[in-house]
Write a protein that holds these residues in place. Structure first.
Motif, PDB file in Angstrom:
ATOM      1  N   LYS A   1      68.532  40.509  16.637  1.00 17.57           N
ATOM      2  CA  LYS A   1      68.196  41.446  15.386  1.00 17.57           C
ATOM      3  C   LYS A   1      66.521  41.731  15.523  1.00 17.57           C
ATOM      4  O   LYS A   1      65.743  40.782  15.846  1.00 17.57           O
ATOM      5  N   SER A   2      66.210  43.063  15.114  1.00 16.30           N
ATOM      6  CA  SER A   2      65.072  43.495  14.866  1.00 16.30           C
ATOM      7  C   SER A   2      64.675  43.788  13.817  1.00 16.30           C
ATOM      8  O   SER A   2      65.448  44.280  12.658  1.00 16.30           O
ATOM      9  N   ILE A   3      63.256  43.333  13.181  1.00 14.75           N
ATOM     10  CA  ILE A   3      62.822  43.787  11.684  1.00 14.75           C
ATOM     11  C   ILE A   3      61.523  44.489  11.901  1.00 14.75           C
ATOM     12  O   ILE A   3      60.764  44.252  12.789  1.00 14.75           O
ATOM     13  N   GLU A   4      61.462  45.276  10.794  1.00 16.58           N
ATOM     14  CA  GLU A   4      60.162  46.153  10.797  1.00 16.58           C
ATOM     15  C   GLU A   4      59.139  45.541   9.849  1.00 16.58           C
ATOM     16  O   GLU A   4      59.603  44.926   8.722  1.00 16.58           O
ATOM     17  N   LEU A   5      57.936  45.256  10.318  1.00 14.22           N
ATOM     18  CA  LEU A   5      56.868  44.563   9.679  1.00 14.22           C
ATOM     19  C   LEU A   5      55.659  45.572   9.535  1.00 14.22           C
ATOM     20  O   LEU A   5      55.194  45.851  10.638  1.00 14.22           O
ATOM     21  N   ASN A   6      55.397  46.164   8.506  1.00 13.89           N
ATOM     22  CA  ASN A   6      54.266  46.750   8.294  1.00 13.89           C
ATOM     23  C   ASN A   6      52.959  46.033   7.608  1.00 13.89           C
ATOM     24  O   ASN A   6      53.284  45.361   6.774  1.00 13.89           O
ATOM     25  N   PHE A   7      51.663  46.565   8.057  1.00 14.79           N
ATOM     26  CA  PHE A   7      50.511  45.871   7.517  1.00 14.79           C
ATOM     27  C   PHE A   7      49.520  46.927   6.606  1.00 14.79           C
ATOM     28  O   PHE A   7      49.225  48.081   7.487  1.00 14.79           O
ATOM     29  N   GLU A   8      49.083  46.784   5.485  1.00 12.00           N
ATOM     30  CA  GLU A   8      48.010  47.420   4.845  1.00 12.00           C
ATOM     31  C   GLU A   8      47.007  46.646   4.935  1.00 12.00           C
ATOM     32  O   GLU A   8      46.689  45.303   4.459  1.00 12.00           O
ATOM     33  N   ILE A   9      46.023  47.049   6.112  1.00  9.22           N
ATOM     34  CA  ILE A   9      44.676  46.145   6.381  1.00  9.22           C
ATOM     35  C   ILE A   9      43.407  46.804   5.519  1.00  9.22           C
ATOM     36  O   ILE A   9      43.364  48.141   5.435  1.00  9.22           O
ATOM     37  N   GLU A  10      42.525  45.837   5.046  1.00  9.78           N
ATOM     38  CA  GLU A  10      41.484  46.423   4.101  1.00  9.78           C
ATOM     39  C   GLU A  10      40.182  46.074   5.078  1.00  9.78           C
ATOM     40  O   GLU A  10      39.956  45.015   5.784  1.00  9.78           O
ATOM     41  N   GLU A  11      39.241  47.295   4.954  1.00  9.34           N
ATOM     42  CA  GLU A  11      38.047  46.941   5.678  1.00  9.34           C
ATOM     43  C   GLU A  11      37.182  45.997   5.405  1.00  9.34           C
ATOM     44  O   GLU A  11      37.018  45.678   4.205  1.00  9.34           O
ATOM     45  N   ASP A  12      36.395  45.437   6.349  1.00  6.77           N
ATOM     46  CA  ASP A  12      35.604  44.262   6.113  1.00  6.77           C
ATOM     47  C   ASP A  12      34.364  44.455   6.816  1.00  6.77           C
ATOM     48  O   ASP A  12      34.174  43.873   8.061  1.00  6.77           O
ATOM     49  N   ALA A  13      33.599  45.188   6.396  1.00  7.73           N
ATOM     50  CA  ALA A  13      32.426  45.887   7.269  1.00  7.73           C
ATOM     51  C   ALA A  13      31.351  44.706   7.230  1.00  7.73           C
ATOM     52  O   ALA A  13      30.638  44.759   8.193  1.00  7.73           O
ATOM     53  N   VAL A  14      31.410  43.667   6.281  1.00  7.50           N
ATOM     54  CA  VAL A  14      30.416  42.765   6.710  1.00  7.50           C
ATOM     55  C   VAL A  14      30.938  41.482   7.403  1.00  7.50           C
ATOM     56  O   VAL A  14      30.242  40.437   7.858  1.00  7.50           O
ATOM     57  N   MET A  15      32.257  41.774   7.914  1.00  6.54           N
ATOM     58  CA  MET A  15      32.928  40.775   8.868  1.00  6.54           C
ATOM     59  C   MET A  15      32.845  39.407   8.648  1.00  6.54           C
ATOM     60  O   MET A  15      32.733  38.498   9.420  1.00  6.54           O
ATOM     61  N   LEU A  16      33.050  38.993   7.389  1.00  2.87           N
ATOM     62  CA  LEU A  16      33.349  37.474   7.078  1.00  2.87           C
ATOM     63  C   LEU A  16      34.673  36.957   7.667  1.00  2.87           C
ATOM     64  O   LEU A  16      34.549  35.584   7.839  1.00  2.87           O
ATOM     65  N   ASP A  17      35.700  37.704   7.790  1.00  4.56           N
ATOM     66  CA  ASP A  17      36.862  37.017   8.307  1.00  4.56           C
ATOM     67  C   ASP A  17      36.870  37.047   9.961  1.00  4.56           C
ATOM     68  O   ASP A  17      37.939  36.529  10.365  1.00  4.56           O
ATOM     69  N   ASN A  18      35.933  37.759  10.454  1.00  2.00           N
ATOM     70  CA  ASN A  18      36.032  37.862  12.060  1.00  2.00           C
ATOM     71  C   ASN A  18      35.936  36.171  12.643  1.00  2.00           C
ATOM     72  O   ASN A  18      35.146  35.413  12.160  1.00  2.00           O
ATOM     73  N   ILE A  19      36.564  36.029  13.621  1.00  3.74           N
ATOM     74  CA  ILE A  19      36.730  34.812  14.290  1.00  3.74           C
ATOM     75  C   ILE A  19      35.548  34.772  15.288  1.00  3.74           C
ATOM     76  O   ILE A  19      35.062  35.671  16.104  1.00  3.74           O
ATOM     77  N   VAL A  20      34.572  33.457  14.937  1.00  2.00           N
ATOM     78  CA  VAL A  20      33.607  33.164  16.260  1.00  2.00           C
ATOM     79  C   VAL A  20      33.625  31.901  16.816  1.00  2.00           C
ATOM     80  O   VAL A  20      34.561  30.975  16.174  1.00  2.00           O
ATOM     81  N   VAL A  21      33.079  31.633  17.772  1.00  4.14           N
ATOM     82  CA  VAL A  21      33.286  30.432  18.525  1.00  4.14           C
ATOM     83  C   VAL A  21      32.126  29.709  18.998  1.00  4.14           C
ATOM     84  O   VAL A  21      31.941  28.696  19.352  1.00  4.14           O
ATOM     85  N   SER A  22      30.916  30.357  18.560  1.00  6.01           N
ATOM     86  CA  SER A  22      29.610  29.881  19.179  1.00  6.01           C
ATOM     87  C   SER A  22      28.788  28.947  18.022  1.00  6.01           C
ATOM     88  O   SER A  22      28.021  28.329  18.367  1.00  6.01           O
ATOM     89  N   ALA A  23      29.519  28.798  16.885  1.00  2.62           N
ATOM     90  CA  ALA A  23      28.932  27.848  15.874  1.00  2.62           C
ATOM     91  C   ALA A  23      29.131  26.312  16.194  1.00  2.62           C
ATOM     92  O   ALA A  23      28.333  25.608  15.441  1.00  2.62           O
ATOM     93  N   ASN A  24      30.413  26.046  16.480  1.00  2.00           N
ATOM     94  CA  ASN A  24      30.736  24.796  16.818  1.00  2.00           C
ATOM     95  C   ASN A  24      31.649  24.588  17.810  1.00  2.00           C
ATOM     96  O   ASN A  24      32.304  23.499  18.021  1.00  2.00           O
ATOM     97  N   ARG A  25      31.876  25.557  19.139  1.00  2.00           N
ATOM     98  CA  ARG A  25      32.588  25.413  20.085  1.00  2.00           C
ATOM     99  C   ARG A  25      33.889  25.742  19.758  1.00  2.00           C
ATOM    100  O   ARG A  25      34.759  25.393  20.786  1.00  2.00           O
ATOM    101  N   ASN A  26      34.324  25.746  18.731  1.00  2.00           N
ATOM    102  CA  ASN A  26      35.880  26.020  18.066  1.00  2.00           C
ATOM    103  C   ASN A  26      35.965  27.599  17.268  1.00  2.00           C
ATOM    104  O   ASN A  26      34.978  27.891  16.881  1.00  2.00           O
ATOM    105  N   GLU A  27      37.162  27.870  17.541  1.00  2.00           N
ATOM    106  CA  GLU A  27      37.599  29.182  16.718  1.00  2.00           C
ATOM    107  C   GLU A  27      37.234  28.891  15.120  1.00  2.00           C
ATOM    108  O   GLU A  27      38.011  28.099  14.579  1.00  2.00           O
ATOM    109  N   THR A  28      36.541  29.867  14.558  1.00  2.00           N
ATOM    110  CA  THR A  28      36.176  29.483  13.000  1.00  2.00           C
ATOM    111  C   THR A  28      36.061  30.827  12.526  1.00  2.00           C
ATOM    112  O   THR A  28      35.308  31.676  13.128  1.00  2.00           O
ATOM    113  N   ARG A  29      36.513  30.706  11.181  1.00  2.00           N
ATOM    114  CA  ARG A  29      36.122  32.101  10.477  1.00  2.00           C
ATOM    115  C   ARG A  29      34.598  32.195  10.171  1.00  2.00           C
ATOM    116  O   ARG A  29      33.999  31.099   9.933  1.00  2.00           O
TER     117      ARG A  29
END
Length: 776
Positions: A109-137
């Motif tokens: 079976k196939s299902i449809e999944l749509n996303f409404e995404i909201e702009e985050d111009a200050v990029m708080l939710d972006n994933i970074v790796v340089s703060a503690n060598r692990n992926e972190t928001r």
């Protein structure tokens, strides 16, 4: 010592507890490749929550697995043959808030999944790796991580890394040579060798690579750049006293092709032509993919004052490389990458003649090969994470640094860097008082450098290896985090091992307020650095840097406190960051005139001073009044002082002083963009450099002198317009002006006896450019 002992004891206890945990056997089967034929599929699209327009190139992934793709240019995606189970689907992208949605899939079976995404111009939710060598928001990172995005590179017309780094708080890129264009990036006032440059989190950027490296890295290979200011030795080892610059290369996500060209006329006369191509190929089952990039640059030399000698040198460069992956299981992935650069650059006069027939020539011909392999594994619940990695870089450089038509000033440099290691992380649901992540690892770094300059009877044979262990634990939740870490380094050039502790505290009293404090120790080894491998022509002779036989390592202690405020009023997003920093360095390195060598060249000796203190405040503000408008600015107020007065010249009229040279007390930047219509972008960018002290070595002047430079404001403007040629095809035309008001140095030395290192201010005079980009 008490702090080091306490952190070591605490981390040892945590590690012993972690060893009582285990990886369930049923998760190990995911290490092997399994072909899945469930015919359980998800398809859908992503649209902007406010504009309701489709958004392309958003990452869609299944949480807890390596399964994922990206939306195409029209914002649509399709995931095939997924596990028939209850899954969490995550949609994320640079500049957008991350959202999740749970679905239950059944075979056939196939299902449809749509996303409404909201702009985050200050990029708080972006994933970074340089703060503690692990992926972190980014919002929850234990230290401040600034992110340079491809959008910033595009809006500022930055074709290489060096041009884009100016637009971050606390960073300043400067030119140090009129002949060859040697550049360095300063973080919080400290010169280039105090910063560690990483490529995909690996420290293979050697001293030789650092001579011209930040100008040799094209922006079309970069996915993002993560900048962490402050002591980073506890994470990444030697030379990270000022901070780290982590270059994350582009990962293949969706089939795309783009070709672009930007042609600039420096000073309105000398062409700088940059052409790049990017292609991404991903298999239908998303288990393998490759991102390929290539670029070429042809820059003509430019003479500012008509004396026949360059202020901006000639460059001919070509880059090619790829990054690829193969998913060895639903929770494991193998990544491989390779990069090749060939570059010829030359400055001086009579560039049409052989190097030794000109009065002054600084010429290099580089061939750089680098690559790496990494294997990642994690359990479905993400409790256990392991990566094993190795990277290497080989540089061959032919050079000529000479004056007076010297036929013997040719040189040959060979450099090999190698790093290998492993890192393991374990997530505790609760350790003593809150959830925690324990990270441990080992790393081995090797570098062998041979530099021969026969005309000056100089040869550098430097071989060093560093054996490292690191351990850290971060207790964290959304409101609070405490990170304590320690790194052990045994450096071949230092007799005793070095322990570098680190403590970071983050407190979020509300969702929109973030306080941080940190302490870290670091070190620099007594070795050859990038500036040692670059010879500057001064007064018709060459300056050569040598090391004091009794040179000791530098040690540092870095402190920082910051407050990060976020607010959203209706659709207006704002962000204000205020950061105070203080770095105390013992046995600081400095250069002092040491007379002439046997061939009559000027010697500069690197010696230990009493110490230095660098302190200041970084301020950064962002305002996004609407999806059409984005404003950002940063400003740094700082002071860089030696603890005691230091001498640099033999001129008796120049008194020793405490101030560090080429370190202005204030500098900053601004960027702004506006979209009057969806297809058009108007981008404004500016760099402010305050007044500073620079050294001027005397031949054309009576004797050495210290010059207080004027301040500069370099303003640029770019216009671009996108034409839609088909469903997935877009053509962009752009053009602009750099350094609109032509704020450029006016007092260059002239002729054969000039001081080529007497250079300051903006890197380019008023220049005009135009370009195009075709995306398929």
């Amino acid at each position: 010592m008490k702090l080091k002992a306490f952190i070591s004891l605490l981390l040892f206890s945590v590690m012993m507890y972690a060893q009582t945990q285990y990886i369930p056997e049923e998760t190990l089967e995911n290490v092997t490749v399994r072909v899945r034929k469930t015919d359980a599929n998800i398809f859908g699209h992503t649209i902007d929550k406010h504009t309701e327009e489709h958004v392309g190139f958003i990452t869609i992934r299944i949480k807890g697995t390596t399964i994922g793709t990206a939306t195409d240019a029209t914002g649509h995606f399709y995931l095939r043959n997924l596990p028939a189970d209850e899954l969490t689907v995550v949609a994320s992208g640079v500049g957008y808030k991350t959202i999740e949605s749970k679905v239950k899939l059944e075979s056939g079976k196939s299902i449809e999944l749509n996303f409404e995404i909201e702009e985050d111009a200050v990029m708080l939710d972006n994933i970074v790796v340089s703060a503690n060598r692990n992926e972190t928001r980014r919002r929850e990172a234990p230290s401040i991580v600034n992110v340079v995005t491809p959008k910033l590179f595009e809006n500022t017309n930055s074709v290489c890394l060096a041009q884009g780094l100016n637009f971050q708080p606390g960073l300043r890129v400067e030119n140090n040579c009129q002949n060859c264009g040697f550049q360095q990036v300063r973080i919080n006032g400290l010169e280039g060798p105090y910063s560690q440059i990483l490529i995909d989190s690996r420290p293979i950027f050697s001293a030789l690579a650092g001579v011209y490296g930040i100008e040799q890295i094209p922006t079309n290979m970069i996915d993002r750049v993560e900048v962490v200011r402050g002591g980073g030795s506890a994470l990444f080892g030697s030379n990270a006293i000022a901070g780290t610059i982590n270059i994350i290369t582009k990962e293949p996500l969706n089939n795309t092709l783009s070709v672009s060209n930007s042609t600039m006329f420096i000073g309105g006369t000398s062409a700088d032509i940059n052409t790049s191509v990017n292609a991404v190929l991903v298999s239908d089952d998303y288990r393998s993919g490759v991102s390929i990039y290539g670029s070429s640059r042809q820059r003509e030399s430019w003479d500012a004052n008509g004396d026949g000698f360059t202020e901006i040198g000639l460059i001919t460069a070509r880059n090619i490389g790829f990054r690829s992956y193969f998913k060895t299981g639903d929770q494991s992935k193998l990544t491989a990458e390779y990069h090749n650069l060939s570059e010829f650059r030359r400055g001086g006069n009579n560039l049409h003649l052989p190097a030794h027939q000109a009065d002054i020539t600084e010429q290099t011909d580089h061939n750089i090969n680098s690559g790496g392999v990494k294997w990642d594994f994690f359990t479905p619940d993400y409790k256990h994470r392991l990566n094993v990695f190795t990277s290497a870089q080989k540089i061959n450089r032919d050079s000529y640094y000479g004056t007076g038509q010297d036929p013997n000033a040719y040189g040959l440099t060979n450099d090999l860097s190698f790093v290998a290691g492993a890192q393991y992380a374990f997530s505790f649901e609760k350790l003593f008082f809150m959830p925690a992540d324990l990270t441990a690892g080992a790393e081995y770094n090797y570098n062998m450098l041979t530099d021969q300059q026969l005309a000056y009877e100089r040869q550098i044979d430097q071989e060093m290896d560093i054996k490292s262990l690191f351990l850290q634990n971060e207790w964290k939740n959304k409101a609070l985090s405490l990170l304590m870490g320690m790194r052990y380094d045994k450096h071949k050039l230092i007799e005793n091992p070095i322990f570098s502790p680190r403590v970071n505290l983050r407190y979020n009293p509300t969702e929109w307020v973030n306080f941080r404090a940190s302490y870290a120790e670091g070190f620099r080894a007594p070795q050859a650095f990038d500036e040692d491998l670059h010879l500057t022509a001064v007064g018709g002779v060459v300056q050569i840097i040598v090391l004091d036989p009794d040179l000791k390592p530098e040690h540092s202690r870095s402190y920082s406190v910051s407050a990060d405020f976020y607010n959203q009023i209706g659709k207006v997003q704002t962000n204000l960051l205020i950061e105070g920093f203080y770095t105390d360095i013992d046995d600081v390195f400095y250069l002092e005139e040491a007379g002439l060598d046997a061939t009559g060249q000027t010697l500069l000796m690197r010696k230990n001073g009493s110490g230095a203190v660098v302190k200041g405040i970084n301020i950064e503000g962002k305002v996004i009044p609407s999806p059409k408008t984005n404003l950002q600015a940063g400003f740094t107020i700082q002071q860089s002082l030696y603890k005691e007065t230091e001498s640099w010249s033999k001129n008796p009229n120049i008194a020793p002083r405490r101030e560090m040279f080429r370190s202005p007390n204030h500098y900053g930047y601004l960027t702004a963009s506006y979209n009057p219509v969806k297809q058009m972008t108007v981008a404004l960018s500016g760099i402010y450099t305050g007044s500073m002290l620079v050294q001027h070595y005397g031949v054309q002047i009576t004797d050495d002198e210290e010059v207080l430079t004027p301040d500069f404001f370099d303003l640029g403007l770019k216009l671009s317009y996108d034409f839609k040629l088909g469903k997935n095809t877009k053509l962009q035309l752009n053009g602009g002006i750099q350094n609109i008001f032509n704020r450029f140095q006016q007092d260059f030395d002239t002729g054969e006896t000039r001081d080529a290192g007497y250079m300051y201010g903006p890197s380019l005079p008023r220049s005009f450019y135009a370009g195009l980009k075709l995306s398929l």
